[in-house]
Design a protein around this motif. Structure first.
Motif, PDB file in Angstrom:
ATOM      1  N   PRO A  54     -11.426  11.575  -9.854  1.00  0.00           N
ATOM      2  CA  PRO A  54     -10.305  11.949  -8.989  1.00  0.00           C
ATOM      3  C   PRO A  54      -9.535  10.732  -8.477  1.00  0.00           C
ATOM      4  CG  PRO A  54     -12.354  12.055  -7.751  1.00  0.00           C
ATOM      5  CD  PRO A  54     -12.727  11.740  -9.176  1.00  0.00           C
ATOM      6  N   PHE A  55     -10.071   9.531  -8.730  1.00  0.00           N
ATOM      7  CA  PHE A  55      -9.440   8.325  -8.195  1.00  0.00           C
ATOM      8  C   PHE A  55      -8.373   7.738  -9.110  1.00  0.00           C
ATOM      9  CE2 PHE A  55     -13.400   8.465  -5.801  1.00  0.00           C
ATOM     10  CZ  PHE A  55     -12.916   8.239  -4.513  1.00  0.00           C
ATOM     11  N   LEU A  56      -8.224   8.292 -10.308  1.00  0.00           N
ATOM     12  CA  LEU A  56      -7.176   7.824 -11.211  1.00  0.00           C
ATOM     13  C   LEU A  56      -6.156   8.945 -11.396  1.00  0.00           C
ATOM     14  CD1 LEU A  56      -6.122   5.545 -13.061  1.00  0.00           C
ATOM     15  CD2 LEU A  56      -7.326   6.669 -14.940  1.00  0.00           C
ATOM     16  N   HIS A  57      -4.966   8.772 -10.814  1.00  0.00           N
ATOM     17  CA  HIS A  57      -3.881   9.741 -11.010  1.00  0.00           C
ATOM     18  C   HIS A  57      -3.012   9.263 -12.152  1.00  0.00           C
ATOM     19  CE1 HIS A  57      -3.938  11.820  -6.778  1.00  0.00           C
ATOM     20  NE2 HIS A  57      -5.084  11.894  -7.414  1.00  0.00           N
ATOM     21  N   SER A  58      -2.641  10.181 -13.017  1.00  0.00           N
ATOM     22  CA  SER A  58      -1.887   9.806 -14.209  1.00  0.00           C
ATOM     23  C   SER A  58      -0.721  10.753 -14.442  1.00  0.00           C
ATOM     24  CB  SER A  58      -2.813   9.808 -15.428  1.00  0.00           C
ATOM     25  OG  SER A  58      -3.652  10.945 -15.427  1.00  0.00           O
ATOM     26  N   TYR A  59       0.407  10.170 -14.828  1.00  0.00           N
ATOM     27  CA  TYR A  59       1.627  10.932 -15.108  1.00  0.00           C
ATOM     28  C   TYR A  59       2.232  10.402 -16.395  1.00  0.00           C
ATOM     29  CZ  TYR A  59       0.899  12.076 -10.211  1.00  0.00           C
ATOM     30  OH  TYR A  59       0.334  12.493  -9.031  1.00  0.00           O
ATOM     31  N   VAL A  91       0.810  -1.212   0.000  1.00  0.00           N
ATOM     32  CA  VAL A  91       0.000   0.000   0.000  1.00  0.00           C
ATOM     33  C   VAL A  91       0.845   1.264   0.000  1.00  0.00           C
ATOM     34  CG1 VAL A  91      -0.273   0.244   2.513  1.00  0.00           C
ATOM     35  CG2 VAL A  91      -2.111   1.004   0.984  1.00  0.00           C
ATOM     36  N   ASP A  92       2.063   1.191   0.510  1.00  0.00           N
ATOM     37  CA  ASP A  92       2.920   2.372   0.600  1.00  0.00           C
ATOM     38  C   ASP A  92       3.267   2.940  -0.765  1.00  0.00           C
ATOM     39  OD1 ASP A  92       4.168   3.904   2.808  1.00  0.00           O
ATOM     40  OD2 ASP A  92       6.017   3.551   1.695  1.00  0.00           O
ATOM     41  N   SER A  93       3.252   2.095  -1.793  1.00  0.00           N
ATOM     42  CA  SER A  93       3.634   2.556  -3.135  1.00  0.00           C
ATOM     43  C   SER A  93       2.635   3.540  -3.729  1.00  0.00           C
ATOM     44  CB  SER A  93       3.814   1.365  -4.080  1.00  0.00           C
ATOM     45  OG  SER A  93       5.042   0.715  -3.842  1.00  0.00           O
ATOM     46  N   PHE A  94       1.420   3.587  -3.182  1.00  0.00           N
ATOM     47  CA  PHE A  94       0.449   4.552  -3.700  1.00  0.00           C
ATOM     48  C   PHE A  94       0.922   5.981  -3.447  1.00  0.00           C
ATOM     49  CE2 PHE A  94      -2.171   0.778  -3.633  1.00  0.00           C
ATOM     50  CZ  PHE A  94      -2.979   0.931  -4.741  1.00  0.00           C
ATOM     51  N   TRP A  95       1.366   6.286  -2.211  1.00  0.00           N
ATOM     52  CA  TRP A  95       1.873   7.652  -1.964  1.00  0.00           C
ATOM     53  C   TRP A  95       3.225   7.850  -2.623  1.00  0.00           C
ATOM     54  CZ3 TRP A  95       6.371   9.617  -0.253  1.00  0.00           C
ATOM     55  CH2 TRP A  95       7.229   8.790   0.482  1.00  0.00           C
ATOM     56  N   TYR A  96       4.061   6.814  -2.604  1.00  0.00           N
ATOM     57  CA  TYR A  96       5.444   6.961  -3.065  1.00  0.00           C
ATOM     58  C   TYR A  96       5.504   7.296  -4.553  1.00  0.00           C
ATOM     59  CZ  TYR A  96      10.386   5.656  -3.776  1.00  0.00           C
ATOM     60  OH  TYR A  96      11.716   5.651  -4.088  1.00  0.00           O
ATOM     61  N   LEU A  97       4.852   6.478  -5.372  1.00  0.00           N
ATOM     62  CA  LEU A  97       4.882   6.736  -6.810  1.00  0.00           C
ATOM     63  C   LEU A  97       4.110   8.007  -7.155  1.00  0.00           C
ATOM     64  CD1 LEU A  97       4.541   3.118  -8.233  1.00  0.00           C
ATOM     65  CD2 LEU A  97       6.514   4.643  -8.426  1.00  0.00           C
ATOM     66  N   ASP A  98       3.033   8.269  -6.427  1.00  0.00           N
ATOM     67  CA  ASP A  98       2.283   9.499  -6.673  1.00  0.00           C
ATOM     68  C   ASP A  98       3.145  10.721  -6.386  1.00  0.00           C
ATOM     69  OD1 ASP A  98      -0.429  10.551  -7.373  1.00  0.00           O
ATOM     70  OD2 ASP A  98      -0.255  11.487  -5.401  1.00  0.00           O
ATOM     71  N   GLN A  99       3.927  10.663  -5.306  1.00  0.00           N
ATOM     72  CA  GLN A  99       4.767  11.814  -4.974  1.00  0.00           C
ATOM     73  C   GLN A  99       5.942  11.951  -5.944  1.00  0.00           C
ATOM     74  OE1 GLN A  99       7.043  13.140  -1.007  1.00  0.00           O
ATOM     75  NE2 GLN A  99       4.823  13.229  -0.863  1.00  0.00           N
ATOM     76  N   LEU A 100       6.460  10.853  -6.449  1.00  0.00           N
ATOM     77  CA  LEU A 100       7.490  10.943  -7.490  1.00  0.00           C
ATOM     78  C   LEU A 100       6.928  11.653  -8.718  1.00  0.00           C
ATOM     79  CD1 LEU A 100       9.263   7.442  -7.393  1.00  0.00           C
ATOM     80  CD2 LEU A 100      10.168   9.629  -6.593  1.00  0.00           C
ATOM     81  N   TYR A 139      10.769  -0.895  -3.116  1.00  0.00           N
ATOM     82  CA  TYR A 139      12.020  -1.059  -3.863  1.00  0.00           C
ATOM     83  C   TYR A 139      11.701  -1.287  -5.338  1.00  0.00           C
ATOM     84  CZ  TYR A 139      16.459  -2.963  -5.525  1.00  0.00           C
ATOM     85  OH  TYR A 139      17.602  -3.186  -6.246  1.00  0.00           O
ATOM     86  N   TYR A 140      10.744  -2.174  -5.598  1.00  0.00           N
ATOM     87  CA  TYR A 140      10.404  -2.493  -6.990  1.00  0.00           C
ATOM     88  C   TYR A 140       9.697  -1.327  -7.668  1.00  0.00           C
ATOM     89  CZ  TYR A 140      11.787  -7.232  -5.814  1.00  0.00           C
ATOM     90  OH  TYR A 140      12.520  -8.328  -5.429  1.00  0.00           O
ATOM     91  N   SER A 141       8.926  -0.557  -6.897  1.00  0.00           N
ATOM     92  CA  SER A 141       8.313   0.650  -7.461  1.00  0.00           C
ATOM     93  C   SER A 141       9.393   1.634  -7.900  1.00  0.00           C
ATOM     94  CB  SER A 141       7.392   1.308  -6.427  1.00  0.00           C
ATOM     95  OG  SER A 141       6.291   0.481  -6.131  1.00  0.00           O
ATOM     96  N   ALA A 142      10.403   1.812  -7.037  1.00  0.00           N
ATOM     97  CA  ALA A 142      11.516   2.714  -7.368  1.00  0.00           C
ATOM     98  C   ALA A 142      12.289   2.193  -8.576  1.00  0.00           C
ATOM     99  CB  ALA A 142      12.444   2.851  -6.161  1.00  0.00           C
ATOM    100  N   LEU A 143      12.481   0.875  -8.624  1.00  0.00           N
ATOM    101  CA  LEU A 143      13.243   0.280  -9.725  1.00  0.00           C
ATOM    102  C   LEU A 143      12.531   0.472 -11.057  1.00  0.00           C
ATOM    103  CD1 LEU A 143      15.729  -1.372 -10.551  1.00  0.00           C
ATOM    104  CD2 LEU A 143      14.432  -3.454 -10.056  1.00  0.00           C
ATOM    105  N   LEU A 144      11.227   0.233 -11.082  1.00  0.00           N
ATOM    106  CA  LEU A 144      10.471   0.427 -12.324  1.00  0.00           C
ATOM    107  C   LEU A 144      10.459   1.888 -12.744  1.00  0.00           C
ATOM    108  CD1 LEU A 144       7.458  -2.011 -11.880  1.00  0.00           C
ATOM    109  CD2 LEU A 144       9.118  -2.027 -13.743  1.00  0.00           C
ATOM    110  N   TRP A 145      10.260   2.780 -11.763  1.00  0.00           N
ATOM    111  CA  TRP A 145      10.315   4.212 -12.090  1.00  0.00           C
ATOM    112  C   TRP A 145      11.667   4.544 -12.727  1.00  0.00           C
ATOM    113  CZ3 TRP A 145       7.145   8.606 -11.472  1.00  0.00           C
ATOM    114  CH2 TRP A 145       7.785   9.823 -11.707  1.00  0.00           C
TER     115      TRP A 145
END
Length: 449
Positions: free
Chosen positions: A301-306, A233-242, A277-283
């Protein structure tokens, strides 16, 4: 302190001392340890930023406020030793969390700026015969507009190469339930955008020679959440903040931590990678440095896109984060002609004309004269094992990401889909979508970077 040069006091390591700041005594770094660390940095190819003691020589004005000039002698001796050993420190950071009200200690911005000018002159002198010139970073603290603005104004043109700030927008890690609720609230996560926007404005108005870095971010402070920060679940904030950080021209984002605490990318006992770790690696593998405009606010508002130029290749890479626990998002692109999107909610399909891809369509075209020239896209869908958001095992396209018997990182293999077929984003999932043949003019010349 650093056990080098003219240091007069004995060099003792940190000790647990409840009466001192953060519960530790003053500590000292032996040069034997500094040698060992640099050997490790060299072997791993790490880019090193070292945080210098910015309180040395000052006097305490009150419980948390420090004044007087900084004494650069000990730091100067460390830097000189580092140069003599040919150790490459990419950047020297001045202080840690002393900005604004500070964390345990603070220094006035005018005094800080004066000391930074002094440190810059020292670096210029010590590195004058070196081909490599390290960056000077400051303040490594939490953003407060007035303080940051003044620091740039006082230190003057060309002094601070990087403005570094820390972010822990999820609050304390002690409240597991509250922490998870914040991570899964897309509106809450968006609030941090104000910090990035204001810092970008501070730099533009007062120090355009500086770049913005996130020098430390772990989501929740005090080591993160014990049953949250090391799970899927932590990857939701992490990738969103990246994604947010990139939109505001952040050049570096340092995650707290590689190892240590609940928010470490590695398990502190087994050293195996946690999901982030894998979220960071893929990014790192997929998202290039050039950021493209992307918007899907027209329909949910539930789909964030970058969207970024792809890293090291032609095309673009999309990051799609579905915060909904019941809605499956369906996105369709047909060769730049008909563009539509949908939300599949309990098998009921809702079609909306405007979508995320509508905005992309105006900026990009397909490579090749015919749509049939483009055959596939690559998809990386991230979900938790057994649909448990607090699982410590991340699934990539339904396959668990686990180390090999030899301890090697698994191959991050995408699934290929017909480029004209709909993209389906499952509830509470994250996806990287790579379009290798999207011709984006903004990405020209970025292939080899």
């Amino acid at each position: 302190m650093y056990d080098v040069g003219s240091l007069k006091s004995p060099c003792h390591p940190f000790q647990k001392t409840e009466s001192e700041l953060f519960g530790f005594s003053k500590g000292c770094l032996h040069m034997k340890r500094w040698d060992e660390l640099n050997h490790f940095f060299n072997q791993t190819g790490a880019m090193v930023t070292f945080g210098l003691n910015a309180l040395y020589g000052r006097n305490k004005l009150s419980e948390t406020v420090w004044g007087g000039d900084w004494d650069p002698s000990n730091a100067k001796d460390l830097i000189n030793y580092t140069i003599s050993k040919r150790y490459k420190v990419d950047s020297w950071e001045f202080g840690n969390e002393l900005s604004g009200k500070g964390i345990g200690a603070s220094v006035d911005a005018a005094q800080y700026g004066k000391d930074l000018k002094n440190l810059k002159q020292i670096l210029n002198t010590l590195y004058q015969n070196s081909k490599f010139k390290p960056s000077l970073i400051a303040p490594g603290g939490f953003y407060e507009k007035e303080w940051f603005d003044k620091l740039l104004q006082v230190s003057g043109s060309g002094t601070i190469d990087v403005m570094s700030h820390h972010i822990y927008n999820l609050g304390p890690g002690s409240d597991d339930e509250g922490l998870e609720n914040k991570i899964l609230d897309p509106e809450y996560l968006r609030q941090v955008e104000t910090i990035f926007s204001n810092l970008a404005e501070s730099i533009q108005k007062n120090g355009p020679w500086s770049s913005a870095w996130v020098g430390e971010a772990g989501g929740a402070y005090n080591s993160g959440g014990r049953y949250v920060s090391n799970t899927f679940v932590d990857s939701f904030w992490y990738l969103d903040q990246l994604g947010i950080a990139s939109k505001y021209n952040t050049k570096v984002y340092c995650r707290q931590t590689l190892i240590g605490g609940n928010y470490g990318l590695l398990n502190t006992t087994t050293f195996t990678p946690n999901p982030d770790y894998y979220s960071a690696l893929l990014w790192n593998q997929l998202m290039g440095k050039s950021v493209l405009a992307a918007s899907n606010d027209a329909f949910s508002p539930f789909l964030h896109s970058y969207a970024h130029c792809s890293k090291g290749r032609n095309g673009i890479t999309l990051l799609l984060i579905n915060f909904s626990n019941r809605n499956r998002f369906i996105l369709t692109v047909r060769g730049g002609e008909t563009v539509s999107s949908g939300i599949n909610e309990d098998a009921k399909s809702i079609r909306v004309e405007k979508s995320f891809f509508y905005h992309l369509k105006r900026a990009f075209s397909w490579v090749g004269r015919k749509g049939s020239d483009i055959t596939f896209r690559e998809e990386y869908h991230l979900t938790p094992k057994d649909y448990n958001l607090r699982s410590q095992t991340m699934m990539l396209n339904g396959i668990p990401l686990e180390l090999s018997n030899d301890g090697e990182i698994p191959t991050m293999t995408p699934v290929q889909s017909n480029v004209h077929s709909p993209i389906s984003i499952a509830p509470l999932s994250i996806a990287f979508i790579v379009y290798p043949d999207f011709d984006a003019p903004a990405c020209n010349g970025h292939k080899k970077r």
